[in-house]
Scaffold this motif. Sequence first.
Motif, short mmCIF file in Angstrom:
data_model
loop_
_atom_site.label_atom_id
_atom_site.label_comp_id
_atom_site.label_asym_id
_atom_site.label_seq_id
_atom_site.Cartn_x
_atom_site.Cartn_y
_atom_site.Cartn_z
N LYS A 136 0.84 -1.21 0.00
CA LYS A 136 0.00 0.00 0.00
C LYS A 136 0.87 1.25 0.00
CE LYS A 136 -3.91 -1.97 2.53
NZ LYS A 136 -4.66 -1.91 3.79
N ARG A 137 1.92 1.25 0.85
CA ARG A 137 2.80 2.41 0.95
C ARG A 137 3.50 2.67 -0.39
NH1 ARG A 137 7.87 2.27 1.58
NH2 ARG A 137 7.91 0.17 2.43
N ARG A 138 4.04 1.60 -1.01
CA ARG A 138 4.73 1.76 -2.30
C ARG A 138 3.78 2.25 -3.38
NH1 ARG A 138 7.22 -2.89 -0.35
NH2 ARG A 138 5.82 -4.26 -1.52
N ARG A 139 2.54 1.75 -3.39
CA ARG A 139 1.56 2.20 -4.37
C ARG A 139 1.28 3.68 -4.23
NH1 ARG A 139 -3.53 2.40 -3.10
NH2 ARG A 139 -4.94 3.12 -4.70
N LEU A 140 1.08 4.14 -2.99
CA LEU A 140 0.80 5.56 -2.77
C LEU A 140 2.00 6.43 -3.12
CD1 LEU A 140 -1.28 5.31 0.51
CD2 LEU A 140 -2.10 5.80 -1.80
N GLU A 141 3.22 5.95 -2.82
CA GLU A 141 4.42 6.71 -3.19
C GLU A 141 4.53 6.83 -4.71
OE1 GLU A 141 7.61 4.59 -1.34
OE2 GLU A 141 7.22 5.44 0.65
N ASP A 142 4.25 5.75 -5.42
CA ASP A 142 4.31 5.80 -6.89
C ASP A 142 3.28 6.76 -7.45
OD1 ASP A 142 6.37 3.99 -6.94
OD2 ASP A 142 5.11 2.25 -7.42
N LYS A 143 2.07 6.76 -6.86
CA LYS A 143 1.03 7.68 -7.32
C LYS A 143 1.46 9.13 -7.08
CE LYS A 143 -3.29 6.85 -6.24
NZ LYS A 143 -4.30 6.62 -7.26
N LYS A 144 2.06 9.37 -5.92
CA LYS A 144 2.49 10.73 -5.58
C LYS A 144 3.60 11.19 -6.53
CE LYS A 144 2.10 11.51 -1.32
NZ LYS A 144 1.24 12.49 -0.67
N ARG A 145 4.55 10.28 -6.82
CA ARG A 145 5.65 10.60 -7.73
C ARG A 145 5.11 10.91 -9.12
NH1 ARG A 145 8.29 5.95 -7.60
NH2 ARG A 145 8.98 6.34 -5.49
N ARG A 146 4.16 10.11 -9.58
CA ARG A 146 3.58 10.31 -10.91
C ARG A 146 2.82 11.64 -10.97
NH1 ARG A 146 4.47 9.52 -15.89
NH2 ARG A 146 2.64 9.19 -17.16
N GLY A 147 2.08 11.96 -9.90
CA GLY A 147 1.36 13.23 -9.85
C GLY A 147 2.31 14.42 -9.90
#
Length: 139
Positions: free
Chosen positions: A117-128
């Motif tokens: 979950k943490r890695r998914r949210l970090e990836d979303k934040k980086r992409r944003g």
Amino acid sequence: MPVPITDDLAIPDAELRWRFSRSSGPGGQGVNTTDSRVELVFDLAGTKALPPALVERALARLGTRATDGTVVIAASEFRSQLRNREAALERLAELLRRAIAAPPPSRRPTKPSKGQKRRRLEDKKRRGTVKRLRRDTTD
């Protein structure tokens, strides 16, 4: 010679019907005189070589491939009738092997771990962030 499906299952020759016709494609002068195209017909619904449970499973999985409980395999890729017969037998055996195979074990559903979950949210934040930097801020 029976067609081996598994180690303990085989289809006897008596349950197979063959039809031959002229094949299209390469063959030179012999293409118009040699019946090299092969159709192998197998009555799956009426076979005695397979247990009834496997016949039902195979008919359900084959769907429209089995017309009225009959499977037809056509082979015309080789110039020789013998090689086309061998190819049709191999295709029938593989088709039946897949059709009677036991279904895979059912999946036990699991929840994503905290790390996932943490890695998914970090990836979303980086992409944003990347997309935000691409924006044209001048209007």
